[in-house]
Design a protein around this motif. Sequence first.
Motif, short mmCIF file in Angstrom:
data_model
loop_
_atom_site.label_atom_id
_atom_site.label_comp_id
_atom_site.label_asym_id
_atom_site.label_seq_id
_atom_site.Cartn_x
_atom_site.Cartn_y
_atom_site.Cartn_z
N GLY A 181 0.78 -1.23 0.00
CA GLY A 181 0.00 0.00 0.00
C GLY A 181 0.81 1.27 0.00
N ARG A 182 2.09 1.19 -0.37
CA ARG A 182 2.94 2.38 -0.35
C ARG A 182 3.12 3.00 -1.73
NH1 ARG A 182 7.57 1.14 -0.01
NH2 ARG A 182 7.59 -1.13 -0.01
N ALA A 183 2.56 2.39 -2.77
CA ALA A 183 2.78 2.89 -4.13
C ALA A 183 2.07 4.23 -4.31
CB ALA A 183 2.25 1.88 -5.15
N ALA A 184 2.72 5.10 -5.08
CA ALA A 184 2.13 6.41 -5.38
C ALA A 184 0.89 6.23 -6.26
CB ALA A 184 3.16 7.31 -6.07
N ARG A 185 -0.20 6.88 -5.90
CA ARG A 185 -1.43 6.78 -6.66
C ARG A 185 -1.39 7.77 -7.83
NH1 ARG A 185 -5.13 3.94 -3.41
NH2 ARG A 185 -3.86 2.51 -2.19
N THR A 186 -0.63 7.44 -8.85
CA THR A 186 -0.55 8.29 -10.02
C THR A 186 -1.82 8.13 -10.86
OG1 THR A 186 0.57 6.56 -11.29
CG2 THR A 186 1.97 8.10 -10.05
N VAL A 187 -1.98 9.00 -11.84
CA VAL A 187 -3.16 8.95 -12.70
C VAL A 187 -3.22 7.63 -13.44
CG1 VAL A 187 -4.30 10.03 -14.67
CG2 VAL A 187 -3.22 11.46 -12.92
N THR A 188 -2.08 7.15 -13.93
CA THR A 188 -2.06 5.90 -14.69
C THR A 188 -2.46 4.72 -13.82
OG1 THR A 188 -0.32 6.79 -16.11
CG2 THR A 188 -0.62 4.40 -16.11
N TRP A 189 -1.87 4.61 -12.63
CA TRP A 189 -2.17 3.50 -11.76
C TRP A 189 -3.59 3.57 -11.23
CZ3 TRP A 189 0.04 -1.03 -10.75
CH2 TRP A 189 1.37 -1.22 -11.12
N LYS A 190 -4.10 4.77 -10.99
CA LYS A 190 -5.40 4.92 -10.36
C LYS A 190 -6.55 4.74 -11.34
CE LYS A 190 -7.98 8.03 -7.32
NZ LYS A 190 -7.96 9.32 -6.59
N HIS A 191 -6.39 5.19 -12.59
CA HIS A 191 -7.52 5.24 -13.51
C HIS A 191 -7.39 4.31 -14.72
CE1 HIS A 191 -9.29 8.66 -11.39
NE2 HIS A 191 -8.11 9.24 -11.39
N TYR A 192 -6.22 3.76 -14.98
CA TYR A 192 -6.06 3.03 -16.24
C TYR A 192 -5.59 1.59 -16.04
CZ TYR A 192 -6.61 7.61 -18.38
OH TYR A 192 -7.10 8.82 -18.76
N ILE A 193 -4.68 1.34 -15.14
CA ILE A 193 -4.09 0.02 -15.00
C ILE A 193 -4.90 -0.81 -14.00
CG2 ILE A 193 -2.06 -1.28 -14.28
CD1 ILE A 193 -0.33 0.95 -15.25
N GLN A 194 -5.30 -2.01 -14.40
CA GLN A 194 -5.97 -2.94 -13.49
C GLN A 194 -4.89 -3.78 -12.82
OE1 GLN A 194 -8.03 -3.92 -11.22
NE2 GLN A 194 -9.74 -3.63 -12.66
N GLN A 195 -4.49 -3.37 -11.63
CA GLN A 195 -3.34 -3.98 -10.97
C GLN A 195 -3.70 -5.21 -10.15
OE1 GLN A 195 -1.80 -0.94 -8.44
NE2 GLN A 195 -3.64 -0.77 -7.20
N VAL A 196 -4.99 -5.50 -9.96
CA VAL A 196 -5.37 -6.64 -9.12
C VAL A 196 -4.84 -7.94 -9.70
CG1 VAL A 196 -7.32 -7.91 -8.14
CG2 VAL A 196 -7.41 -5.42 -8.33
N GLY A 197 -4.89 -8.11 -11.02
CA GLY A 197 -4.40 -9.34 -11.64
C GLY A 197 -2.92 -9.53 -11.42
N MET A 198 -2.13 -8.47 -11.59
CA MET A 198 -0.68 -8.58 -11.38
C MET A 198 -0.35 -8.85 -9.93
SD MET A 198 0.86 -5.62 -13.89
CE MET A 198 -0.20 -4.32 -13.21
N VAL A 199 -1.10 -8.22 -9.01
CA VAL A 199 -0.87 -8.46 -7.59
C VAL A 199 -1.21 -9.90 -7.23
CG1 VAL A 199 -1.68 -7.85 -5.27
CG2 VAL A 199 -1.21 -6.05 -6.93
N THR A 200 -2.30 -10.43 -7.78
CA THR A 200 -2.69 -11.81 -7.50
C THR A 200 -1.63 -12.79 -7.98
OG1 THR A 200 -5.02 -11.18 -7.67
CG2 THR A 200 -4.49 -13.54 -7.84
#
Length: 436
Positions: free
Chosen positions: A390-409
């Motif tokens: 939970g320390r990653a910067a909430r940039t526009v790309t990460w917050k609105h465009y990239i679906q990171q749940v799959g990579m985290v899983t």
Amino acid sequence: MSQSSDRPRFRVVGLPLQQGATATPAAEKYRRQLPSVAAMPYRQQSARAAVGSFEPSRHAPPLAPTITDLWEGGVRADLQRQVTAGLVPKDRLLQYGRAMDCWREFWTDRPIEKPPASLAGGLMTFASAEPPLPVPGRLFREWMDWCRGVKKVCERTARKWLVCLQGIVREGTDGDLRLPRVKHRPHVARSYKLDLDAAAWTALYEACDHAVWPLPGRRSTPGRVAPGLADVEPSAWWRCAIVLFATYGFRTQELLSYSADKSALDWSEITWTPAIPVKGCRVENAAGWLSYTPQKQEETKPEPLTLALTVPVRAHLQSLWPDGQAPTLGPVLPMPRANKVLRHHWQRLVTAAGLTHFAGVDGLLLKHLRSSHSTWCESIRPGMGEVIQGRAARTVTWKHYIQQVGMVTETLHELATRLPPCMAAPPAARQLRLFT
């Protein structure tokens, strides 16, 4: 902090009064509030004699309060009211309190610079009295060095406490006093970033057999049993904690909360179904999901952090189920509000694991498990360590465009395969063994 009109304010007089001069109304009001000089400890009489008599003095500004006077005279009460009203966090009041405790203790321990003439040739270890405002910058710097040497804090923490003292002065004097600049010294990290290998994780996990705390049915308060403790064995409790630290890299009090104002991981934040509790996401995980908001980031990152449960995590969580039923409410790892007791039993666990001098460092701390997890995740997929924690910067790309749940899983399941084999599932038969 907002200004309050129902508490006394002090105006600092920075120069000594001249013959025939009169005190300001605020200073006169403050003088009437002072106790008699005869009733004070002797070490304070020399500092307050000029204040109480309105006589000119070359040694200290007359009619000027100390930082302790401002704190006790209304700043603390004003801050407490704002905490009660929810205007400021409770941590700020606690931080101000720690700073004031160290400030008062410093003047108790500090030898007097120039003892009175009556003490010349006699006792020379008299403690200094807290000086009235304005306090020169060199004394603030001396106090910060004392905090680093006696309280064993880093330069960054000492400077935080300095900001608290300056805030008290600013509030207590309505901003009439110009605060001195304190020379900055480079910050040198006192902690170590340790990376536990598979052998160290195995030793910690197997040492949980020796755990004797928290005791089943341990009463956190008189007449009240902490929920869930009566059904959890210490060995199972610690095994689950080790696996959760190794998989998600929690902050200590995100999982083991010993402060009343900290919220630990709750059963209500765990979903046992494969469907993810996030709208617009089609990722499924057979073991379930964990969705929580780190309390430290509630103001800056209020979005819940959704992480997949791995097979080892689900197995260890199920070992805590009372009567084989999944709880729906309450802390996952309940414990008494006892910081020192937690640290004590953690060090006993480290000793039982033979990691007292791991990597040449005396004392393996709970926070080192977080740094080990981050290093582990970065070796699997760069950038995922800070995302999972939970320390990653909430940039526009990460917050609105990239679906990171799959990579985290994918990263979490890969991490589960790298855990030591003993952590794949809790042992079927658990036996409570005392420390030798």
